[in-house]
Write a protein that holds these residues in place. Structure first.
Motif: not given
Length: 330
Positions: A180-184, A208-214
């Motif tokens: 039951g975990f959300q994986t990011w 569900q992907v967090i990264g560096s952005d322009l």
């Protein structure tokens, strides 16, 4: 013939035998690529507590957020995969502007300096991204990244980068999701770049992907609106930027987080996860297996020191993992 009695008299022996078998052994091993020991057991114990209703460690399903660094945590980072991709991007940029070939870090990248690519930190990589991705749309970037992954091979191991995801971490992702975990993903790499392979490689959907952005701007595109990247950084999801990115994208503090030793880039995310009203689980991957992968440490051991002070669980790749990559013998 005398019959042997079986029944109540045998129950104490049978019960004792049952109790002597670890509960983990009664079910299929959820982490078969992990060696039995305190690290593996601590993960299983945490998940068991988190999913046991009415227990002191129970975590409601909506709060079961798990965040993972990517490079060096979910797959290898020698060299950083996006750095290898940027080499191709820089070559294309130099065709448009020859003066770049004389400027650093463009010059070293063009010369195929793998050591430089391996030592570059996320802000340096993102500066290259800004110089090579400005004006492009997300679809254009995705096509270029997919083309790279179709042909690129690791310079030492000789296989596609997507085959170099760590088998134990793939199992961990599946185990958490099954409970039951959300994986990011929360990585310093470019969001657009990671989203191209996150679902097929890790089972993590692009949202569900967090990264560096322009920074980006809306372009009406003559009746066909698109978003275009600008040559300016918007967010560097590294070090203290990771908790910021997590809050902006998820709105909940993780209860499980995993990072690795390299440049201290995951310390703040692991601190943010561990130190809260309900203590979370912080996992730190230590690259200490030169035979099967690579062995390297930070100059000041900042991550290992933080792990000791914060009570994190440290994974020795050499001792805690039966295998590193999905294909045996690599």
């Amino acid at each position: 013939m005398r019959r042997t009695r079986k029944g109540p008299a045998c129950l104490p022996w049978a019960l004792a035998l049952l109790l002597a078998i670890p509960l983990q052994a009664l079910a299929a091993d959820p982490l078969p690529s992990w060696n039995d020991g305190p690290v593996k057991q601590s993960i299983i114990d945490f998940v068991t507590r988190a999913t046991t209703e009415d227990g002191p460690g129970y975590i409601p399903p909506e709060e079961r957020i798990a965040t993972f660094d990517n490079d060096g945590t979910l797959w290898q980072e020698k060299p950083v995969v996006q750095g290898a991709f940027l080499l191709e991007q820089v070559k294309a940029a130099v065709k448009e502007d020859a003066s770049l070939a004389k400027r650093q870090p463009f010059k070293a990248v063009l010369e195929g300096d793998v050591a430089l690519l391996s030592s570059m930190e996320e802000p340096q990589l993102m500066a290259l991204v800004a110089a090579t991705h400005a004006g492009k749309t997300p679809d254009e970037l995705a096509r270029e990244a997919r083309a790279f992954f179709q042909t690129a091979r690791h310079p030492k191991l000789g296989v596609p980068y997507t085959q170099l995801a760590y088998a134990p971490m793939l199992e961990l992702l599946r185990y958490l999701r099954a409970n039951g975990f959300q994986t990011w993903i929360s990585s310093g790499g470019g969001t657009d770049f990671m989203r191209v392979v996150s679902e097929d490689t890790y089972g993590i959907p692009p949202q569900q992907v967090i990264g560096s952005d322009l920074k980006e701007k809306f372009d009406e595109g003559n009746g066909h609106p698109v978003l275009r990247r600008e040559a300016r950084l918007d967010h560097v999801n590294d070090k203290a930027g990771k908790p910021v990115g997590i809050e902006q994208h998820i709105g909940r503090r993780p209860v499980f987080a995993a990072g690795n030793v390299r440049s201290g880039g995951d310390i703040q995310m692991l601190q943010y996860t561990k130190e809260q009203p309900r203590p979370g689980f912080s996992l730190l991957i230590n690259h200490d297996d030169a035979e099967r992968e690579f062995a390297y440490q930070e100059k000041n051991d900042a991550s290992l020191k933080a792990a000791h002070e914060g009570g994190w669980t440290v994974v020795s790749m050499r001792q805690d993992w039966k295998r590193i990559f999905p294909e045996e013998g690599r």
